[in-house]
Scaffold this motif. Structure first.
Motif, PDB file in Angstrom:
ATOM      1  N   LYS A 167     -70.905  11.989 -35.933  1.00  0.00           N
ATOM      2  CA  LYS A 167     -71.611  11.958 -34.648  1.00  0.00           C
ATOM      3  C   LYS A 167     -70.787  12.586 -33.524  1.00  0.00           C
ATOM      4  CE  LYS A 167     -74.547   7.950 -35.624  1.00  0.00           C
ATOM      5  NZ  LYS A 167     -74.934   6.572 -35.247  1.00  0.00           N
ATOM      6  N   VAL A 168     -69.532  12.935 -33.829  1.00  0.00           N
ATOM      7  CA  VAL A 168     -68.655  13.535 -32.824  1.00  0.00           C
ATOM      8  C   VAL A 168     -68.866  15.047 -32.817  1.00  0.00           C
ATOM      9  CG1 VAL A 168     -66.256  13.931 -32.137  1.00  0.00           C
ATOM     10  CG2 VAL A 168     -66.943  11.714 -33.079  1.00  0.00           C
ATOM     11  N   GLU A 169     -69.111  15.593 -31.652  1.00  0.00           N
ATOM     12  CA  GLU A 169     -69.335  17.034 -31.531  1.00  0.00           C
ATOM     13  C   GLU A 169     -68.111  17.805 -32.028  1.00  0.00           C
ATOM     14  OE1 GLU A 169     -70.595  20.377 -28.137  1.00  0.00           O
ATOM     15  OE2 GLU A 169     -70.361  18.243 -27.609  1.00  0.00           O
ATOM     16  N   GLY A 170     -68.374  18.805 -32.850  1.00  0.00           N
ATOM     17  CA  GLY A 170     -67.283  19.632 -33.354  1.00  0.00           C
ATOM     18  C   GLY A 170     -66.767  19.228 -34.721  1.00  0.00           C
ATOM     19  N   LEU A 171     -67.155  18.047 -35.213  1.00  0.00           N
ATOM     20  CA  LEU A 171     -66.747  17.622 -36.548  1.00  0.00           C
ATOM     21  C   LEU A 171     -67.891  17.879 -37.528  1.00  0.00           C
ATOM     22  CD1 LEU A 171     -64.917  14.208 -35.926  1.00  0.00           C
ATOM     23  CD2 LEU A 171     -64.029  16.553 -35.741  1.00  0.00           C
ATOM     24  N   VAL A 193     -64.384  15.523 -43.940  1.00  0.00           N
ATOM     25  CA  VAL A 193     -64.811  15.988 -42.622  1.00  0.00           C
ATOM     26  C   VAL A 193     -63.661  16.741 -41.964  1.00  0.00           C
ATOM     27  CG1 VAL A 193     -65.727  15.281 -40.378  1.00  0.00           C
ATOM     28  CG2 VAL A 193     -66.328  13.986 -42.433  1.00  0.00           C
ATOM     29  N   THR A 194     -63.973  17.832 -41.282  1.00  0.00           N
ATOM     30  CA  THR A 194     -62.950  18.630 -40.607  1.00  0.00           C
ATOM     31  C   THR A 194     -63.331  18.896 -39.156  1.00  0.00           C
ATOM     32  OG1 THR A 194     -61.704  20.712 -40.667  1.00  0.00           O
ATOM     33  CG2 THR A 194     -64.008  20.795 -41.345  1.00  0.00           C
ATOM     34  N   HIS A 195     -62.300  19.217 -38.352  1.00  0.00           N
ATOM     35  CA  HIS A 195     -62.564  19.593 -36.957  1.00  0.00           C
ATOM     36  C   HIS A 195     -62.464  21.110 -36.759  1.00  0.00           C
ATOM     37  CE1 HIS A 195     -58.336  20.525 -36.222  1.00  0.00           C
ATOM     38  NE2 HIS A 195     -58.000  19.338 -36.707  1.00  0.00           N
ATOM     39  N   LYS A 196     -62.103  21.848 -37.811  1.00  0.00           N
ATOM     40  CA  LYS A 196     -61.921  23.298 -37.682  1.00  0.00           C
ATOM     41  C   LYS A 196     -63.250  24.018 -37.930  1.00  0.00           C
ATOM     42  CE  LYS A 196     -58.198  25.401 -39.014  1.00  0.00           C
ATOM     43  NZ  LYS A 196     -57.013  25.879 -39.803  1.00  0.00           N
ATOM     44  N   ASN A 234     -59.372   8.587 -36.148  1.00  0.00           N
ATOM     45  CA  ASN A 234     -58.854   8.815 -34.794  1.00  0.00           C
ATOM     46  C   ASN A 234     -58.017  10.098 -34.721  1.00  0.00           C
ATOM     47  OD1 ASN A 234     -60.059   6.481 -33.817  1.00  0.00           O
ATOM     48  ND2 ASN A 234     -58.272   5.207 -34.250  1.00  0.00           N
ATOM     49  N   ALA A 235     -57.217  10.361 -35.760  1.00  0.00           N
ATOM     50  CA  ALA A 235     -56.404  11.578 -35.784  1.00  0.00           C
ATOM     51  C   ALA A 235     -57.285  12.813 -35.870  1.00  0.00           C
ATOM     52  CB  ALA A 235     -55.431  11.529 -36.963  1.00  0.00           C
ATOM     53  N   LEU A 236     -58.364  12.714 -36.632  1.00  0.00           N
ATOM     54  CA  LEU A 236     -59.272  13.854 -36.766  1.00  0.00           C
ATOM     55  C   LEU A 236     -59.966  14.146 -35.447  1.00  0.00           C
ATOM     56  CD1 LEU A 236     -60.431  15.825 -38.935  1.00  0.00           C
ATOM     57  CD2 LEU A 236     -62.376  14.247 -39.116  1.00  0.00           C
ATOM     58  N   ILE A 237     -60.450  13.104 -34.790  1.00  0.00           N
ATOM     59  CA  ILE A 237     -61.132  13.285 -33.499  1.00  0.00           C
ATOM     60  C   ILE A 237     -60.174  13.874 -32.462  1.00  0.00           C
ATOM     61  CG2 ILE A 237     -62.200  12.052 -31.568  1.00  0.00           C
ATOM     62  CD1 ILE A 237     -63.385  10.117 -33.647  1.00  0.00           C
ATOM     63  N   THR A 270     -56.112  18.243 -40.523  1.00  0.00           N
ATOM     64  CA  THR A 270     -57.253  19.153 -40.401  1.00  0.00           C
ATOM     65  C   THR A 270     -58.532  18.495 -40.861  1.00  0.00           C
ATOM     66  OG1 THR A 270     -55.805  21.033 -40.838  1.00  0.00           O
ATOM     67  CG2 THR A 270     -58.166  21.389 -41.142  1.00  0.00           C
ATOM     68  N   ALA A 271     -58.410  17.625 -41.885  1.00  0.00           N
ATOM     69  CA  ALA A 271     -59.598  17.029 -42.491  1.00  0.00           C
ATOM     70  C   ALA A 271     -59.302  15.591 -42.892  1.00  0.00           C
ATOM     71  CB  ALA A 271     -60.043  17.845 -43.707  1.00  0.00           C
ATOM     72  N   HIS A 272     -60.374  14.817 -43.068  1.00  0.00           N
ATOM     73  CA  HIS A 272     -60.264  13.395 -43.411  1.00  0.00           C
ATOM     74  C   HIS A 272     -61.341  13.065 -44.432  1.00  0.00           C
ATOM     75  CE1 HIS A 272     -60.767   8.933 -42.025  1.00  0.00           C
ATOM     76  NE2 HIS A 272     -59.900   9.030 -43.014  1.00  0.00           N
TER      77      HIS A 272
END
Length: 319
Positions: free
Chosen positions: A198-202, A116-119, A175-178, A184-186
């Protein structure tokens, strides 16, 4: 790769050192180690419902232990402080390759795993750059090997991201990803995978099954040869109790969710959703695939020629 091999070897050497610093376990005892996460739900149910207690002689010392990672489990098993440890197949194979006298006795579950990534700009492995960092439990973990499998397919280079890995526990990685800090990714599993998505943007860019190309066992139960040889009755009782626990979850998911929600401090509805995304079962799947990939790419020095080298005869195996 040289650094990775030294890291994996140092883990085993630490365990060998610790083996000279611990006392002998009681002969009338059985010690079982799990890690954290709903993949280990049958162990937690077995403990709560006392399925094993009902099968062993009165007075048997049953020790239930939770450890942070597979390295800690391997060290304790080498030291003689643990009889049974639950982990993924790659860490088991690394220990076996280094001479540990243990085998797989049972499967435990197949589970979704996801990178999973946040970018927003990262939609595949090819979008990751040399500046990106990927969190996973440790080198040699199933997440690491699955990432290497995917990199072989995508780049013809299994070690594409080996220098960009960050060792983090599942909760810390999530937690670091959120927070979008340090990584960048987990690469993770339920319930952390479910929570992250379920977190917006991930968003997820790779699944474990995509990396492997087929279904596989996420967690298996390993047993020392010494315990198998010297405590056959306790060994059989454990396998029977585990099977009862697996059947309980399969047949009573709502009741299981009530028990597990208390242990994980989660709403019952969420817990039920998470455990229903995991397939609990005793069949061992994907063992040969992991072994072949790992030996071909330098993560193992050898592989087995006979499945009985790594599986006790009671284990159910699906190639």
């Amino acid at each position: 790769m040289k650094y990775l091999r030294l890291t994996l070897l140092s883990i085993l050497c630490i365990g060998l050192f610790l083996s000279g610093c611990t006392g002998k376990k009681s002969d009338n005892s059985i010690s079982i180690a799990e890690q954290f996460g709903l993949a280990y739900a049958p162990i937690q149910i077995m403990k709560e419902k006392q399925f094993l207690d009902a099968r062993v002689p009165e007075g048997t010392d049953i020790q239930w232990i939770q450890l942070a990672n597979t390295a800690a489990i391997r060290e304790s098993m080498i030291a003689g402080d643990l009889d049974i440890g639950f982990m993924a197949i790659p860490p088991f194979l690394i220990g076996w390759d280094r001479g540990m006298e243990w085998k797989i006795a049972t499967g435990l579950c197949s589970s979704p795993l996801g990178l999973v990534t946040h970018k927003e700009s990262v939609r595949s492995l090819s979008d990751l750059t040399s500046e990106d960092r990927i969190a996973l439990p440790q080198p040699g973990s199933i997440q690491h090997i699955l990432l290497s499998m995917a990199c072989e397919k995508a780049f013809n280079n299994p070690q594409q991201f080996d220098q960009q890995l960050v060792t983090m526990s599942h909760p810390d990685g999530m937690n670091a990803l959120i927070a979008k800090q340090d990584i960048t990714a987990h690469f993770t599993s339920p319930p952390y995978l479910n929570k992250a998505l379920k977190v917006e943007g991930l968003h997820q860019i790779l699944s474990g099954e995509e990396a492997m190309g087929k279904e596989f066992s996420f967690i298996v139960g390993t047993v020392t040869q010494d315990f198998y040889d010297t405590h056959p009755s306790l060994y059989t009782s454990f396998l029977e109790a585990l099977q009862e626990s697996i059947h309980y979850i399969q047949n009573n998911p709502a009741e299981s969710a009530v028990i597990l929600s208390k242990q994980y401090n989660l709403p019952q509805e969420e817990t039920l959703e998470y455990i229903q995304s995991i397939q609990y079962g005793s069949t061992v799947k994907g063992l040969s695939d992991f072994a072949e990939f790992m030996v071909n790419n330098g993560y193992l020095d050898k592989t087995f020629t006979d499945i009985n080298e790594v599986l006790f005869e009671e284990a159910h195996y699906e190639k």
